[in-house]
Design a protein around this motif. Structure first.
Motif, PDB file in Angstrom:
ATOM      1  N   GLY A 267       0.812  -1.211   0.000  1.00  0.00           N
ATOM      2  CA  GLY A 267       0.000   0.000   0.000  1.00  0.00           C
ATOM      3  C   GLY A 267       0.844   1.258   0.000  1.00  0.00           C
ATOM      4  O   GLY A 267       2.043   1.218  -0.278  1.00  0.00           O
ATOM      5  N   PRO A 268       0.229   2.389   0.335  1.00  0.00           N
ATOM      6  CA  PRO A 268       0.930   3.678   0.292  1.00  0.00           C
ATOM      7  C   PRO A 268       2.102   3.734   1.263  1.00  0.00           C
ATOM      8  O   PRO A 268       2.103   3.077   2.304  1.00  0.00           O
ATOM      9  N   PHE A 269       3.094   4.557   0.912  1.00  0.00           N
ATOM     10  CA  PHE A 269       4.219   4.794   1.815  1.00  0.00           C
ATOM     11  C   PHE A 269       3.762   5.690   2.954  1.00  0.00           C
ATOM     12  O   PHE A 269       2.913   6.570   2.782  1.00  0.00           O
ATOM     13  N   ASP A 270       4.370   5.498   4.118  1.00  0.00           N
ATOM     14  CA  ASP A 270       4.159   6.386   5.251  1.00  0.00           C
ATOM     15  C   ASP A 270       4.875   7.699   4.915  1.00  0.00           C
ATOM     16  O   ASP A 270       6.086   7.725   4.693  1.00  0.00           O
ATOM     17  N   ALA A 271       4.132   8.787   4.871  1.00  0.00           N
ATOM     18  CA  ALA A 271       4.698  10.085   4.477  1.00  0.00           C
ATOM     19  C   ALA A 271       5.868  10.492   5.365  1.00  0.00           C
ATOM     20  O   ALA A 271       6.807  11.139   4.906  1.00  0.00           O
ATOM     21  N   ARG A 272       5.863  10.081   6.624  1.00  0.00           N
ATOM     22  CA  ARG A 272       6.920  10.484   7.549  1.00  0.00           C
ATOM     23  C   ARG A 272       8.242   9.769   7.307  1.00  0.00           C
ATOM     24  O   ARG A 272       9.249  10.098   7.926  1.00  0.00           O
ATOM     25  N   THR A 273       8.259   8.797   6.382  1.00  0.00           N
ATOM     26  CA  THR A 273       9.523   8.131   6.042  1.00  0.00           C
ATOM     27  C   THR A 273      10.251   8.857   4.911  1.00  0.00           C
ATOM     28  O   THR A 273      11.422   8.555   4.665  1.00  0.00           O
ATOM     29  N   LEU A 274       9.589   9.784   4.237  1.00  0.00           N
ATOM     30  CA  LEU A 274      10.244  10.514   3.154  1.00  0.00           C
ATOM     31  C   LEU A 274      11.283  11.489   3.709  1.00  0.00           C
ATOM     32  O   LEU A 274      11.033  12.155   4.711  1.00  0.00           O
ATOM     33  N   LEU A 275      12.426  11.546   3.049  1.00  0.00           N
ATOM     34  CA  LEU A 275      13.447  12.528   3.399  1.00  0.00           C
ATOM     35  C   LEU A 275      13.201  13.833   2.649  1.00  0.00           C
ATOM     36  O   LEU A 275      13.596  14.904   3.099  1.00  0.00           O
ATOM     37  N   ALA A 276      12.566  13.719   1.478  1.00  0.00           N
ATOM     38  CA  ALA A 276      12.218  14.901   0.684  1.00  0.00           C
ATOM     39  C   ALA A 276      11.140  14.528  -0.313  1.00  0.00           C
ATOM     40  O   ALA A 276      11.048  13.369  -0.744  1.00  0.00           O
ATOM     41  N   ALA A 277      10.330  15.504  -0.675  1.00  0.00           N
ATOM     42  CA  ALA A 277       9.364  15.384  -1.763  1.00  0.00           C
ATOM     43  C   ALA A 277       9.720  16.445  -2.787  1.00  0.00           C
ATOM     44  O   ALA A 277      10.015  17.596  -2.429  1.00  0.00           O
ATOM     45  N   ILE A 278       9.729  16.042  -4.057  1.00  0.00           N
ATOM     46  CA  ILE A 278      10.104  16.956  -5.133  1.00  0.00           C
ATOM     47  C   ILE A 278       8.975  16.974  -6.159  1.00  0.00           C
ATOM     48  O   ILE A 278       8.502  15.918  -6.569  1.00  0.00           O
ATOM     49  N   GLU A 279       8.569  18.172  -6.548  1.00  0.00           N
ATOM     50  CA  GLU A 279       7.508  18.328  -7.530  1.00  0.00           C
ATOM     51  C   GLU A 279       7.997  19.135  -8.718  1.00  0.00           C
ATOM     52  O   GLU A 279       8.759  20.092  -8.559  1.00  0.00           O
ATOM     53  N   VAL A 280       7.536  18.729  -9.890  1.00  0.00           N
ATOM     54  CA  VAL A 280       7.716  19.500 -11.112  1.00  0.00           C
ATOM     55  C   VAL A 280       6.356  20.134 -11.378  1.00  0.00           C
ATOM     56  O   VAL A 280       5.351  19.429 -11.514  1.00  0.00           O
ATOM     57  N   VAL A 281       6.309  21.443 -11.424  1.00  0.00           N
ATOM     58  CA  VAL A 281       5.034  22.160 -11.523  1.00  0.00           C
ATOM     59  C   VAL A 281       4.288  21.747 -12.781  1.00  0.00           C
ATOM     60  O   VAL A 281       4.840  21.721 -13.884  1.00  0.00           O
ATOM     61  N   SER A 282       3.038  21.431 -12.596  1.00  0.00           N
ATOM     62  CA  SER A 282       2.160  21.066 -13.694  1.00  0.00           C
ATOM     63  C   SER A 282       1.756  22.316 -14.464  1.00  0.00           C
ATOM     64  O   SER A 282       1.436  23.352 -13.868  1.00  0.00           O
ATOM     65  N   ARG A 283       1.733  22.194 -15.774  1.00  0.00           N
ATOM     66  CA  ARG A 283       1.292  23.310 -16.601  1.00  0.00           C
ATOM     67  C   ARG A 283      -0.187  23.608 -16.364  1.00  0.00           C
ATOM     68  O   ARG A 283      -0.615  24.751 -16.364  1.00  0.00           O
TER      69      ARG A 283
END
Length: 195
Positions: free
Chosen positions: A104-120
């Motif tokens: 299932g989904p990852f536990d958000a608190r295990t992420l060291l960073a989240a990176i987004e590329v802005v959607s047009r």
């Protein structure tokens, strides 16, 4: 045995209903569905070439400088915190391989960073909603790449505010500069822009 207050149970039930809707609909609608504190967000368009190429190049650059056992993951699943009522899907998740060994989904608190590329098609999702949701989920570093303008920002240092946790530090950058994500520095040159 702990009994949750009625409002907490109601919020969790409401989140579960939205999550069920997203799971049923995701395969039949274009784009991406996510759950925020305000409800379901639908980014209508599937990411195009510049978006995907940016994610791939940033992921590859990070993995060259990170230690063994960490990934700059660009796949599925989502990250979620059911108690906060948020389910998101970062374009890139910096996460330990061992934290990916879950169903299932990852536990958000295990992420060291989240990176987004802005959607047009929906830039406010990255610049506003995720800037609010990621510190709420406990993600310590949030990085935004914006191919519309060739700029971005690295956000860190979560701190409490009257309206909920927020990032205290923001370092803006222009494509071509080096940036530091957590402990790792990467170049931002040769990233595509939207035409």
């Amino acid at each position: 045995m702990t009994i949750a207050p009625d409002h907490a149970r109601r919020d969790l039930l409401q989140y579960q209903v939205m999550r069920d809707i997203v799971e049923r609909m995701q395969e039949s609608v274009p784009g991406k569905l996510e759950i925020t504190k305000e409800g379901i967000v639908h980014d209508m368009m599937s990411p195009g070439g510049p978006h995907e190429l940016t994610a791939a190049r940033v992921s590859r650059r990070l993995e060259k400088v990170m230690p063994e056992g960490l990934l700059a993951h660009t796949g599925t699943p989502d990250v979620e915190d059911a108690h906060e009522g948020v389910m998101r899907h970062p374009d890139i998740m910096v996460i330990a391989e061992s934290d990916m060994e879950v169903e299932g989904p990852f536990d958000a608190r295990t992420l060291l960073a989240a990176i987004e590329v802005v959607s047009r098609s929906n830039p406010d999702n990255d610049w506003v909603s995720k800037m609010r949701d990621y510190p709420l989920l406990g993600i310590p570093v949030y990085v935004i790449f914006d191919p519309r303008t060739g700029t971005g920002a690295v956000l860190s240092d979560i701190h409490p505010t009257p309206t909920g946790p927020r990032y205290a530090t923001r370092k803006d950058f222009v494509y071509g500069e080096e940036i530091t994500i957590g402990e790792w520095t990467i170049p931002t040159g040769q990233l595509p822009r939207y035409a």
